[in-house]
Design an enzyme around this catalytic site. Structure first.
Site, PDB file in Angstrom:
ATOM      1  N   ASP A 107       0.843  -1.203   0.000  1.00 15.74           N
ATOM      2  CA  ASP A 107       0.000   0.000   0.000  1.00 15.74           C
ATOM      3  C   ASP A 107       0.878   1.253   0.000  1.00 15.74           C
ATOM      4  OD1 ASP A 107      -2.180  -1.666   0.219  1.00 15.74           O
ATOM      5  OD2 ASP A 107      -2.336  -1.434   2.402  1.00 15.74           O
TER       6      ASP A 107
HETATM    7  N1  URA Z   1      -1.315  -5.980   3.774  1.00 15.81           N
HETATM    8  C1  URA Z   1      -1.797  -4.732   3.791  1.00 15.81           C
HETATM    9  O1  URA Z   1      -2.857  -4.478   4.348  1.00 15.81           O
HETATM   10  N2  URA Z   1      -1.106  -3.762   3.159  1.00 15.81           N
HETATM   11  C2  URA Z   1       0.087  -3.985   2.542  1.00 15.81           C
HETATM   12  O2  URA Z   1       0.687  -3.054   2.010  1.00 15.81           O
HETATM   13  C3  URA Z   1       0.583  -5.301   2.554  1.00 15.81           C
HETATM   14  C4  URA Z   1      -0.135  -6.281   3.174  1.00 15.81           C
END
Ligand code: URA
Length: 237
Positions: A107
């Site tokens: 993310d």
């Molecule tokens: N899980 C998440 O919620 N975000 C990420 O960036 C990676 C795994």
């Protein structure tokens, strides 16, 4: 040694099917002899492979481990956002190899280990759900964690649209934990914690399969990984 058709398609000459046709049409030579069998074995270091008379250099893939900073998206281009390729550029990777892409996504606000490559086979090995590659995250949450959550994570958390595979939760302190998952669904870690009543306030990936984020690699910096290969296997180190 590898198959001639694979050598040619890896070098960008065409798809596996196209290059087979090129070989059968007599457009490919190996050490000056017209190749007839797309499956013949060639060694990029020893044989000279040519297509329409022009030498085809062996594909030399790039493997990069980036400590992704927050505030950039795991994409190769974006009309509005800073991308992980922009980060690599700012960190001095020049030129950016054509075809470089992130192996999976983190993310925008997640930090930590992100691999980038132009080797599709390598990415597939790490991303295919069938390979069950462990991903390890360090998580900070807004409310205190309790030991019973270890059991809930281990049983497989039920989300609205799917049930997670068992995950390993190691509680590091009241608000901090390490979680190991084998899947990689959208926002998965954040959703797993939310399902147990915690909001994730920071998320950092520490490892993926055999790869670990080096302690001394600052956010926004990268290291190149090397490939060790012999006739039987290739290993990225
Ligand atoms: N899980 C998440 O919620 N975000 C990420 O960036 C990676 C795994």
């Amino acid at each position: 040694m590898e198959r001639l058709d694979k050598y040619l398609s890896n070098a960008g000459i065409g798809t596996r099917k196209e290059v087979k046709d090129f070989v059968r049409s007599g457009l490919v030579t190996v050490d000056q002899d017209i190749a007839k069998d797309p499956g013949m074995k060639v060694d990029g270091k020893k044989n000279e492979v040519s297509f329409k008379g022009v030498p085809v250099l062996p594909f030399s893939p790039t493997y990069i481990l980036l400590n992704k900073p927050a505030g950039c998206v795991s994409a190769t281009e974006d009309p509005r956002e800073r991308t992980v390729l922009d980060v690599l550029s700012e960190a001095g990777l020049d030129p950016i190899p054509k075809g470089l892409f992130p192996v999976g996504r983190l993310d925008k606000d997640t930090t930590g280990l992100l691999l980038l490559t132009d080797d599709g086979e390598f990415a597939h090995e790490l991303l295919s759900p069938k390979k069950h590659v462990d991903k390890v995250y360090q998580v900070t949450v807004d409310t205190p964690l309790s030991e019973k959550e270890k059991i809930i994570f281990n049983k497989g958390i039920v989300l609205s649209d799917f049930t997670c595979q068992p995950a390993k939760l190691d509680i590091l302190s009241e608000y901090e934990a390490k979680v190991t998952i084998r899947e990689g669904k959208y926002h998965q870690v954040k959703r797993m914690f939310l399902a147990t009543g915690h909001t994730v306030t920071s998320l950092k990936r520490l490892g993926m399969g055999d790869f670990t984020l080096p302690d001394d690699l600052p956010e926004g910096k990268f290291v190149r990984l090397k490939m060790e290969s012999n006739d039987h296997e290739k290993k990225i180190i």
